[in-house]
Design a protein around this motif. Structure first.
Motif, short mmCIF file in Angstrom:
data_model
loop_
_atom_site.label_atom_id
_atom_site.label_comp_id
_atom_site.label_asym_id
_atom_site.label_seq_id
_atom_site.Cartn_x
_atom_site.Cartn_y
_atom_site.Cartn_z
N PRO A 20 0.81 -1.23 0.00
CA PRO A 20 0.00 0.00 0.00
C PRO A 20 0.84 1.28 0.00
N VAL A 21 1.94 1.29 0.75
CA VAL A 21 2.77 2.50 0.78
C VAL A 21 3.38 2.77 -0.60
N SER A 22 3.77 1.73 -1.30
CA SER A 22 4.33 1.89 -2.64
C SER A 22 3.27 2.41 -3.61
N VAL A 23 2.09 1.85 -3.51
CA VAL A 23 0.99 2.30 -4.36
C VAL A 23 0.71 3.77 -4.12
N GLU A 24 0.65 4.17 -2.86
CA GLU A 24 0.36 5.56 -2.52
C GLU A 24 1.44 6.50 -3.04
N LEU A 25 2.70 6.11 -2.91
CA LEU A 25 3.79 6.95 -3.42
C LEU A 25 3.74 7.07 -4.93
N LEU A 26 3.46 5.97 -5.62
CA LEU A 26 3.37 6.02 -7.08
C LEU A 26 2.17 6.86 -7.50
N ARG A 27 1.05 6.69 -6.84
CA ARG A 27 -0.14 7.48 -7.19
C ARG A 27 0.07 8.96 -6.91
N SER A 28 0.78 9.26 -5.84
CA SER A 28 1.09 10.65 -5.54
C SER A 28 1.91 11.26 -6.67
N PHE A 29 2.93 10.55 -7.09
CA PHE A 29 3.74 11.03 -8.21
C PHE A 29 2.90 11.15 -9.48
N ALA A 30 2.20 10.09 -9.83
CA ALA A 30 1.49 10.01 -11.10
C ALA A 30 0.37 11.04 -11.21
N GLY A 31 -0.25 11.36 -10.10
CA GLY A 31 -1.37 12.29 -10.14
C GLY A 31 -0.97 13.75 -10.16
N ILE A 32 0.24 14.06 -9.71
CA ILE A 32 0.67 15.45 -9.56
C ILE A 32 1.71 15.86 -10.60
N ALA A 33 2.54 14.93 -11.03
CA ALA A 33 3.71 15.25 -11.88
C ALA A 33 3.31 15.96 -13.16
N PRO A 37 11.37 14.30 -21.31
CA PRO A 37 12.05 13.30 -20.49
C PRO A 37 12.63 13.83 -19.18
N THR A 38 12.56 15.15 -18.96
CA THR A 38 13.04 15.72 -17.70
C THR A 38 11.88 15.77 -16.72
N LEU A 39 12.19 15.68 -15.45
CA LEU A 39 11.18 15.84 -14.42
C LEU A 39 11.45 17.12 -13.65
N HIS A 40 10.39 17.83 -13.31
CA HIS A 40 10.51 18.98 -12.43
C HIS A 40 11.15 18.48 -11.13
N PRO A 41 11.98 19.27 -10.47
CA PRO A 41 12.65 18.81 -9.24
C PRO A 41 11.69 18.25 -8.19
N ASP A 42 10.53 18.86 -8.01
CA ASP A 42 9.58 18.33 -7.03
C ASP A 42 9.01 16.98 -7.48
N ASP A 43 8.77 16.85 -8.78
CA ASP A 43 8.28 15.57 -9.31
C ASP A 43 9.36 14.50 -9.18
N LEU A 73 0.57 3.94 -14.04
CA LEU A 73 0.74 5.21 -14.75
C LEU A 73 -0.35 5.39 -15.80
N ALA A 74 -0.69 4.33 -16.49
CA ALA A 74 -1.76 4.40 -17.50
C ALA A 74 -3.09 4.75 -16.84
N ARG A 75 -3.37 4.16 -15.69
CA ARG A 75 -4.62 4.47 -14.96
C ARG A 75 -4.67 5.94 -14.58
N ALA A 76 -3.50 6.52 -14.33
CA ALA A 76 -3.44 7.94 -13.94
C ALA A 76 -3.47 8.86 -15.16
N GLY A 77 -3.55 8.28 -16.36
CA GLY A 77 -3.68 9.09 -17.56
C GLY A 77 -2.40 9.40 -18.32
N TRP A 78 -1.32 8.75 -17.96
CA TRP A 78 -0.07 8.96 -18.69
C TRP A 78 -0.15 8.27 -20.05
N ARG A 79 0.38 8.93 -21.06
CA ARG A 79 0.42 8.34 -22.41
C ARG A 79 1.35 7.12 -22.39
N PRO A 80 1.09 6.14 -23.28
CA PRO A 80 1.90 4.92 -23.30
C PRO A 80 3.40 5.18 -23.41
#
Length: 86
Positions: free
Chosen positions: A3-16, A22-28, A55-62
């Protein structure tokens, strides 16, 4: 995935900011690293396909999901190599 891993990934995926790849904002990047480190630290068994699907569930392109999945695999390989050398 724990669950903690899922939450961390969802936090990233929903906000980034997806347009920065290919670069990520420093906060992301910090959110992404927290996810990677938690997976490694907790020895959570997470497959690349699980990450890609979340990531796909969060709307990221393939192609974006594939890029991040590659980074996920590389990061875990690097951390495992580091641990083996200690």
């Amino acid at each position: 995935m724990r669950p903690v891993s899922v939450e961390l990934l969802r936090s990233f995926a929903g906000i980034a900011n997806r347009t920065d790849l290919p670069t990520l904002h420093p906060d992301d990047a910090k959110r992404w690293y927290r996810f990677i480190v938690a997976i490694h630290r907790d020895k959570d068994r997470v497959s690349a396909s699980e990450v890609r699907e979340e990531l796909a569930r969060a709307g990221w392109r393939p192609e974006q999901a594939e890029t991040l999945t590659g980074r996920f695999e590389f990061a875990l390989d690097l951390l495992a190599y580091y641990d083996d050398g200690r």
